[in-house]
Design a protein around this motif. Structure first.
Motif, PDB file in Angstrom:
ATOM      1  N   ALA A 115       0.831  -1.207   0.000  1.00 42.92           N
ATOM      2  CA  ALA A 115       0.000   0.000   0.000  1.00 42.92           C
ATOM      3  C   ALA A 115       0.863   1.254   0.000  1.00 42.92           C
ATOM      4  O   ALA A 115       0.604   2.197  -0.766  1.00 42.92           O
TER       5      ALA A 115
ATOM      6  N   ILE B  49       0.942   4.079  -2.960  1.00 43.20           N
ATOM      7  CA  ILE B  49       0.701   5.500  -2.722  1.00 43.20           C
ATOM      8  C   ILE B  49       1.880   6.317  -3.231  1.00 43.20           C
ATOM      9  O   ILE B  49       1.705   7.304  -3.955  1.00 43.20           O
TER      10      ILE B  49
ATOM     11  N   HIS C 227       2.206   6.383  -7.126  1.00 41.69           N
ATOM     12  CA  HIS C 227       1.085   6.923  -7.910  1.00 41.69           C
ATOM     13  C   HIS C 227       1.506   8.200  -8.632  1.00 41.69           C
ATOM     14  O   HIS C 227       2.011   9.127  -8.036  1.00 41.69           O
TER      15      HIS C 227
ATOM     16  N   MET D 281      -3.970  10.160  -4.779  1.00 39.20           N
ATOM     17  CA  MET D 281      -4.314   8.784  -4.418  1.00 39.20           C
ATOM     18  C   MET D 281      -5.497   8.811  -3.465  1.00 39.20           C
ATOM     19  O   MET D 281      -5.517   9.585  -2.506  1.00 39.20           O
TER      20      MET D 281
ATOM     21  N   LEU E 156      -6.415   3.076  -4.427  1.00 39.96           N
ATOM     22  CA  LEU E 156      -5.562   2.125  -3.721  1.00 39.96           C
ATOM     23  C   LEU E 156      -6.148   0.717  -3.813  1.00 39.96           C
ATOM     24  O   LEU E 156      -5.428  -0.245  -4.079  1.00 39.96           O
TER      25      LEU E 156
ATOM     26  N   ALA F 214      -9.635  -1.893   1.545  1.00 42.08           N
ATOM     27  CA  ALA F 214      -8.674  -0.788   1.447  1.00 42.08           C
ATOM     28  C   ALA F 214      -8.917   0.229   2.558  1.00 42.08           C
ATOM     29  O   ALA F 214      -7.968   0.775   3.123  1.00 42.08           O
TER      30      ALA F 214
END
Length: 151
Positions: free
Chosen positions: A47, A51, A54, A60, A65, A76
């Motif tokens: 994760a 982020i 991105h 984001m 996500l 998420a």
């Protein structure tokens, strides 16, 4: 890419696919272990990387996500909640759409992600020749070294 009929599959095709899956599993195992050493579950590391990596025009969000991690939006949301509680992520209400929350990494996340990314890049660069050989063999449909890890 032209698909082979089932009857045309060779032992080399099965071996190549097996070697590819083995190589990917080795990398994923390495990644999970490295993240765990930093005190992060693998999914939290993924994760943070999603982020940080991105590059879209929009910030984001939890929905983006979820898409990047191939998980449900409610999963998420729970994941982001754990990251916020651990001090890795901050959430902000999107000024353009008050229903959405944008996600930003904290300094704590940036520091751990730098360490993890550096060792991941070293590992993938070491694996690259074997992975490239496997992928080229699959792409060409040709015979290639049976065990690319025997070098």
């Amino acid at each position: 890419m032209v698909k082979k009929p089932k009857d045309d599959l060779t032992d080399a095709d099965y071996e190549a696919l097996s070697n590819l899956r083995y190589t990917l599993r080795r990398f994923m195992d390495f990644s999970a272990s490295a993240a765990q050493e930093e005190g992060l579950p693998a999914q939290q590391h993924q994760a943070l990387l999603a982020i940080r990596g991105h590059r879209g025009e929009d910030a984001m969000t939890i929905g983006l996500l979820a898409e990047r991690l191939l998980i449900a939006p409610h999963s998420a949301t729970e994941l982001v909640g754990r990251l916020v509680t651990a001090g890795y992520v901050s959430r902000r209400t999107d000024p353009a759409d008050k229903r959405r929350q944008t996600l930003e990494l904290t300094e704590k996340a940036i520091d751990v992600l730098k360490r993890l990314t550096a060792i991941h890049l070293t590992e993938i660069r070491e694996m690259a020749p074997q992975l490239i050989a496997i992928l080229q063999g699959l792409q060409a449909g040709s015979e290639f070294e049976a065990d690319p890890w025997s070098r």
